[in-house]
Motif scaffolding. Sequence first.
Motif, PDB file in Angstrom:
ATOM      1  N   VAL A  61      33.645  33.457  39.760  1.00 24.15           N
ATOM      2  CA  VAL A  61      33.725  34.978  39.696  1.00 24.15           C
ATOM      3  C   VAL A  61      32.522  35.595  40.039  1.00 24.15           C
ATOM      4  N   THR A  62      32.806  36.592  41.034  1.00 19.88           N
ATOM      5  CA  THR A  62      31.280  37.267  41.553  1.00 19.88           C
ATOM      6  C   THR A  62      32.104  38.718  41.651  1.00 19.88           C
ATOM      7  N   ILE A  63      30.876  39.624  42.217  1.00 12.86           N
ATOM      8  CA  ILE A  63      31.261  40.864  42.576  1.00 12.86           C
ATOM      9  C   ILE A  63      32.323  40.845  43.823  1.00 12.86           C
ATOM     10  N   ASP A  64      31.812  39.933  44.623  1.00  9.45           N
ATOM     11  CA  ASP A  64      32.784  39.961  45.760  1.00  9.45           C
ATOM     12  C   ASP A  64      34.095  39.067  45.888  1.00  9.45           C
ATOM     13  N   ASN A  65      34.049  38.486  44.698  1.00  7.03           N
ATOM     14  CA  ASN A  65      35.201  37.406  44.358  1.00  7.03           C
ATOM     15  C   ASN A  65      35.641  37.598  43.163  1.00  7.03           C
ATOM     16  N   PRO A  66      36.342  38.799  42.669  1.00  5.01           N
ATOM     17  CA  PRO A  66      36.721  39.165  41.263  1.00  5.01           C
ATOM     18  C   PRO A  66      37.883  38.385  40.839  1.00  5.01           C
ATOM     19  N   PRO A  67      38.166  38.277  39.455  1.00  3.71           N
ATOM     20  CA  PRO A  67      39.453  37.596  39.299  1.00  3.71           C
ATOM     21  C   PRO A  67      40.662  38.056  39.640  1.00  3.71           C
ATOM     22  N   ILE A  68      41.565  37.059  39.634  1.00  2.02           N
ATOM     23  CA  ILE A  68      43.034  37.668  40.041  1.00  2.02           C
ATOM     24  C   ILE A  68      43.907  37.816  38.847  1.00  2.02           C
ATOM     25  N   THR A  69      43.608  36.752  37.990  1.00  5.04           N
ATOM     26  CA  THR A  69      44.293  36.838  36.821  1.00  5.04           C
ATOM     27  C   THR A  69      43.374  36.683  35.689  1.00  5.04           C
ATOM     28  N   LYS A  70      44.157  36.955  34.434  1.00  3.98           N
ATOM     29  CA  LYS A  70      43.528  37.122  33.062  1.00  3.98           C
ATOM     30  C   LYS A  70      44.128  36.211  32.167  1.00  3.98           C
TER      31      LYS A  70
ATOM     32  N   ASP B 228      40.734  44.863  33.533  1.00  3.75           N
ATOM     33  CA  ASP B 228      40.209  46.269  33.139  1.00  3.75           C
ATOM     34  C   ASP B 228      38.811  46.614  33.158  1.00  3.75           C
ATOM     35  N   ALA B 229      38.024  45.407  32.797  1.00  3.64           N
ATOM     36  CA  ALA B 229      36.600  45.389  32.796  1.00  3.64           C
ATOM     37  C   ALA B 229      35.949  44.107  32.819  1.00  3.64           C
ATOM     38  N   ILE B 230      34.552  43.710  33.473  1.00  2.23           N
ATOM     39  CA  ILE B 230      33.972  42.409  33.372  1.00  2.23           C
ATOM     40  C   ILE B 230      32.762  42.724  33.578  1.00  2.23           C
ATOM     41  N   PHE B 231      31.781  41.859  33.022  1.00  3.18           N
ATOM     42  CA  PHE B 231      30.451  41.667  33.271  1.00  3.18           C
ATOM     43  C   PHE B 231      30.116  40.458  34.220  1.00  3.18           C
ATOM     44  N   LEU B 232      29.672  40.777  35.433  1.00  6.09           N
ATOM     45  CA  LEU B 232      29.398  40.060  36.426  1.00  6.09           C
ATOM     46  C   LEU B 232      27.851  39.741  36.892  1.00  6.09           C
TER      47      LEU B 232
ATOM     48  N   TYR C 222      26.010  49.867  35.486  1.00  7.92           N
ATOM     49  CA  TYR C 222      27.265  50.176  35.317  1.00  7.92           C
ATOM     50  C   TYR C 222      27.757  50.481  36.905  1.00  7.92           C
ATOM     51  N   ILE C 223      28.949  50.151  37.155  1.00  9.01           N
ATOM     52  CA  ILE C 223      29.739  50.236  38.579  1.00  9.01           C
ATOM     53  C   ILE C 223      31.016  50.283  38.184  1.00  9.01           C
ATOM     54  N   GLU C 224      31.697  51.202  39.021  1.00  7.47           N
ATOM     55  CA  GLU C 224      33.240  51.355  38.966  1.00  7.47           C
ATOM     56  C   GLU C 224      33.635  50.515  40.248  1.00  7.47           C
ATOM     57  N   VAL C 225      34.779  50.049  40.056  1.00  3.86           N
ATOM     58  CA  VAL C 225      35.399  48.965  41.365  1.00  3.86           C
ATOM     59  C   VAL C 225      36.557  49.373  41.466  1.00  3.86           C
ATOM     60  N   ASP C 226      36.780  50.157  42.799  1.00  4.46           N
ATOM     61  CA  ASP C 226      38.229  50.498  42.881  1.00  4.46           C
ATOM     62  C   ASP C 226      39.011  49.322  43.570  1.00  4.46           C
ATOM     63  N   THR C 227      38.595  48.085  43.570  1.00  9.81           N
ATOM     64  CA  THR C 227      39.407  47.073  44.296  1.00  9.81           C
ATOM     65  C   THR C 227      39.936  46.128  43.518  1.00  9.81           C
ATOM     66  N   PHE C 228      39.712  46.042  42.091  1.00  7.18           N
ATOM     67  CA  PHE C 228      40.234  45.104  41.118  1.00  7.18           C
ATOM     68  C   PHE C 228      41.887  45.415  41.072  1.00  7.18           C
ATOM     69  N   LEU C 229      42.530  44.338  41.028  1.00 11.48           N
ATOM     70  CA  LEU C 229      43.786  44.374  40.524  1.00 11.48           C
ATOM     71  C   LEU C 229      44.164  45.132  39.444  1.00 11.48           C
TER      72      LEU C 229
ATOM     73  N   CYS D 264      31.221  45.998  35.137  1.00 11.58           N
ATOM     74  CA  CYS D 264      32.134  46.408  36.050  1.00 11.58           C
ATOM     75  C   CYS D 264      33.393  46.843  35.529  1.00 11.58           C
ATOM     76  N   VAL D 265      33.841  48.107  35.907  1.00  9.62           N
ATOM     77  CA  VAL D 265      35.056  48.607  35.125  1.00  9.62           C
ATOM     78  C   VAL D 265      36.105  48.997  36.348  1.00  9.62           C
ATOM     79  N   ASN D 266      37.335  48.846  36.105  1.00  8.73           N
ATOM     80  CA  ASN D 266      38.314  49.167  36.997  1.00  8.73           C
ATOM     81  C   ASN D 266      38.543  50.613  37.194  1.00  8.73           C
ATOM     82  N   ALA D 267      37.848  51.224  38.440  1.00 13.34           N
ATOM     83  CA  ALA D 267      38.119  52.612  38.590  1.00 13.34           C
ATOM     84  C   ALA D 267      39.194  53.369  38.664  1.00 13.34           C
TER      85      ALA D 267
END
Length: 173
Positions: free
Chosen positions: A100-109, A51-55, A40-47, A66-69
Motif C-alpha cells: 500500500v502506497t500513496i499511488d497504490n491505495p487499498p481497494i478493500t478493508k 476512510d483514512a490511512i497512514f502511509l 495531512y492530506i485529503e485524497v479524493d481518489t480513495f474508494l 491520508c483521509v478520504n476527501a
Amino acid sequence: MEKARKGYTRNMARKVLEDCDITAPPVDLKKVLDQKGYQYIEVDTFLNNIDAIFLKNENDGQIYACVNANHHLHRQRFSLAHEFGHILLYHDLNYYRFNVTIDNPPITKNHFDTEATFETEANIFAGELLVPLKMLKREFRKTNKIEELSRKFLVSQQVMSIAISNHIQSLYK
C-alpha cells in the motif's frame, strides 16, 4: 480475545492533547498531526470504503495522514483520529495484504477477529481525542443538547452521544 485497555487508551489521548497544548474544542487534528510529524492530506481518489490511512513515502520517509476527501468532515475527523490511535497504541495491524502506497491505495478493508480489541481501543482513543472528558465537562455545564455539543466539538451526534454515555457519571458530579 483480550480486553480493551480503556484507561490507558484514554490517557494516551489526553497526553496527546496536553503535548499539543489543546485545551478547547474543537480539537485541531491538523495541529496534532503536524506536531507529531505527520503530513495531512485529503485524497479524493480513495474508494468510498477507505476512510483514512497512514502511509509512508519510501523515498523520503515522510508519513502521510491520508483521509478520504469525499467523506463528511465528521467522518474524516473520527477516522483519522481512529487510525492515529492505532499508531500511538502500537497496534500490529495487517489489514492490507499487499503493498500500500500513496499511488497504490487499498481497494478493500479487511478486519480479522483477532483485531477486535485493537478496533475497540482505536475507537476509545478517537472518542477521547475528539471529545475529551475535561472539555466535555466544561461544555456540558453550558448545555446538554447533543446537537449543540456535536457542533462545538466538530463530531457527529453519534460520537457525541457515545462520549456522553461513556462519561455520564462524571458529567453529573
